[in-house]
Design an enzyme around this catalytic site. Structure first.
Site, PDB file in Angstrom:
ATOM      1  CG  ASP A   1       5.691   3.723   0.811  1.00 24.76           C
ATOM      2  OD1 ASP A   1       5.995   4.432   1.796  1.00 24.76           O
ATOM      3  OD2 ASP A   1       4.518   3.510   0.454  1.00 24.76           O
TER       4      ASP A   1
ATOM      5  CE1 TYR B   1      -3.649   2.537   0.633  1.00 20.71           C
ATOM      6  CE2 TYR B   1      -2.453   3.196   2.605  1.00 20.71           C
ATOM      7  CZ  TYR B   1      -3.464   3.411   1.685  1.00 20.71           C
ATOM      8  OH  TYR B   1      -4.298   4.500   1.837  1.00 20.71           O
TER       9      TYR B   1
ATOM     10  CE  LYS C   1       1.132   4.604   8.467  1.00 21.65           C
ATOM     11  NZ  LYS C   1       1.107   3.863   7.226  1.00 21.65           N
TER      12      LYS C   1
HETATM   13  C1  LIG Z   1       0.428   4.372   5.877  1.00 24.54           C
HETATM   14  C2  LIG Z   1       1.158   4.170   4.611  1.00 24.54           C
HETATM   15  C3  LIG Z   1       1.015   5.038   3.519  1.00 24.54           C
HETATM   16  C4  LIG Z   1      -0.009   6.132   3.494  1.00 24.54           C
HETATM   17  O1  LIG Z   1       0.278   7.110   4.429  1.00 24.54           O
HETATM   18  P1  LIG Z   1      -0.913   8.118   4.856  1.00 24.54           P
HETATM   19  O2  LIG Z   1      -0.230   9.046   5.794  1.00 24.54           O
HETATM   20  O3  LIG Z   1      -1.966   7.261   5.464  1.00 24.54           O
HETATM   21  O4  LIG Z   1      -1.373   8.782   3.621  1.00 24.54           O
HETATM   22  C5  LIG Z   1       1.819   4.861   2.419  1.00 24.54           C
HETATM   23  N1  LIG Z   1       2.735   3.881   2.383  1.00 24.54           N
HETATM   24  C6  LIG Z   1       2.895   3.019   3.406  1.00 24.54           C
HETATM   25  C7  LIG Z   1       3.940   1.962   3.308  1.00 24.54           C
HETATM   26  C8  LIG Z   1       2.103   3.128   4.543  1.00 24.54           C
HETATM   27  O5  LIG Z   1       2.250   2.244   5.530  1.00 24.54           O
END
Ligand SMILES: *Cc1c(COP(=O)(O)O)cnc(C)c1O
Length: 426
Positions: free
Chosen positions: A236, A141, A264
């Site tokens: 990512d 994701y 995060k």
């Molecule tokens: C949480 C997450 C996202 C999205 O981040 P948001 O702040 O919710 O938009 C993208 N990539 C990864 C790997 C994630 O865990």
């Protein structure tokens, strides 16, 4: 007014009663509690019930809820204003902190979410290579922007809608999807279309199909193929960054991407994101270059203050911080496996640093299809059994569990005792 009435109001005013789908408990059934406050490893609902929290806001709260250093940084900054629309020293300090920590990182742009970070990193990759295609992995994701909302894991997997309505085929037509850990498929795709691929984007430790680590050689092969074909490698690390180690997955596995996205943990629970890479690549970003990307609240001083306080606290604790975190994760994983085995329940666990998942299948999965073959009925029963005992596990088998610095060995034992009872009922 009681909880049911609040939940009714919530559902009437907001789709599913939530601001983000996984919070609705659709993956496990039942009605979510409304959170009122958090302290250390615990979350309290609006009627004062306590939960030992393994969701931890889905990753940001690596020091636990309401850590004093974070709270105090926010309070101090709030008195001076919440947003300026002008550059601040706090942004410089945050950018420098990320650059100092992350392997190969030379320049960053601060944004407001992980979604924005990956969307913008892709834009840079496409501009810098002059190519259109991106390659992603099933179950990874990268946020909810159109081109990456394909076999996206996380909330999309929970809801059983791998693709979203409202995303035209033309948007996702530029996205190639492979199985995580399938080096062969990636190599063959590059053989066929390598010259058209702008970037490979990957969660180097997948965390949005539950935790699935890279098999030895997988990340290395992505690095080799992208270099060979003039494509960019985007890690990512929105979840894994500052979570599987101070240098993220890049440091842990010794593979440097061309671009990285973070969020995060770097925001300590405030809305934040960042993307970056070499100076040559970041020179594409406006106002230096022709890739447009902006944000009214980007680099927000409250978010910067909170994130810096968290990162500095971790840094001050030194190497021991991640070692201790990992030890507690291992204790939890091993304890869950042992107790399940004693009750004759087939489970496996998957852990990388401070990330972990429990799967109701006998071997840890290596890709999305294997995750999906887990027993989701069992997961649901397990989730509710734990919740009734005051333990908040991720409300979907596609989400990672998070242990924080605030989770003690006693907390883990409390969790294992509850799990033992729940396993005995399965
Ligand atoms: C949480 C997450 C996202 C999205 O981040 P948001 O702040 O919710 O938009 C993208 N990539 C990864 C790997 C994630 O865990």
């Amino acid at each position: 007014m009681d909880q049911d009435q609040w939940w009714a109001r919530s559902q009437s005013a907001m789709p599913g009663g939530v601001s983000s789908p996984v919070r609705s408990f659709r993956g496990v059934g039942g009605t979510p509690f409304m959170a009122a406050k958090g302290l250390g490893p615990r979350l309290f609902d609006d009627e004062g019930r306590a939960y030992l929290d393994y969701v931890m806001s889905y990753g940001p709260l690596i020091l636990g809820h309401a850590h004093p250093a974070v709270v105090s940084a926010i309070q101090t900054q709030a008195v001076h204003g919440t947003s300026f629309g002008a550059p601040t020293r706090l942004e410089v300090e945050m950018a420098e902190c990320l650059i100092a920590a992350y392997p190969g990182l030379q320049m960053v742009r601060l944004v407001n979410s992980g979604t924005e970070a990956t969307m913008s990193a892709l834009r840079v990759a496409r501009a810098a290579t002059g190519r259109s295609l991106v390659l992603k992995f099933s179950g990874c994701y990268h946020g909810h922007h159109d081109s990456l909302l394909v076999r996206a894991g996380s909330g999309a997997a929970t809801l059983g809608v791998p693709d979203s309505a409202g995303v035209p085929g033309q948007m996702t037509g530029l996205t190639l999807t492979m199985d995580f850990n399938d080096r062969q498929a990636v190599a063959e795709t590059f053989q066929r279309q390598g010259g058209e691929i702008a970037a490979v984007i990957v969660e180097p430790v997948a965390g949005n199909m539950g935790t699935v680590g890279p098999e030895p050689g997988f990340l290395e092969s992505l690095r080799e193929l992208t270099t060979k074909w003039g494509s960019l490698l985007i890690f990512d690390e929105v979840m894994s960054g500052f979570r599987v180690g101070w240098q993220g997955a890049a440091g842990r596995f010794g593979v440097e991407p061309d671009l990285v996205t973070l969020a995060k943990v770097i925001g300590a629970g405030m809305p934040v994101g960042a993307y970056g890479g070499s100076k040559a690549l970041m020179n594409w970003v406006a106002p230096l270059g022709s890739v447009y990307q902006a944000g009214t609240l980007s680099g927000n001083p409250l978010a910067m203050a909170a994130g810096l306080a968290q990162l500095r606290t971790i840094s001050a604790l030194g190497d021991g911080f991640y070692r201790d975190l990992e030890q507690r994760v291992q204790m939890l994983a091993q304890g869950l496996r042992e107790r399940a085995r004693r009750r004759g329940i087939a489970v496996s666990t998957s852990t990388v640093g401070g990330m972990m998942s429990l799967f109701f299948r006998d071997r840890p999965p290596k890709n999305f299809a294997e995750v999906q073959s887990g027993n989701d009925k069992r997961y649901r029963t397990y989730f509710h059994g734990m919740l009734r005992r005051g333990i908040f596990m991720p409300p979907s088998m596609y989400e990672t569990m998070f242990v924080s610095e605030a989770h003690t060995v006693q907390n883990i034992e409390e969790t294992l005792n509850a799990a033992d009872e729940v396993f005995s009922e399965l």
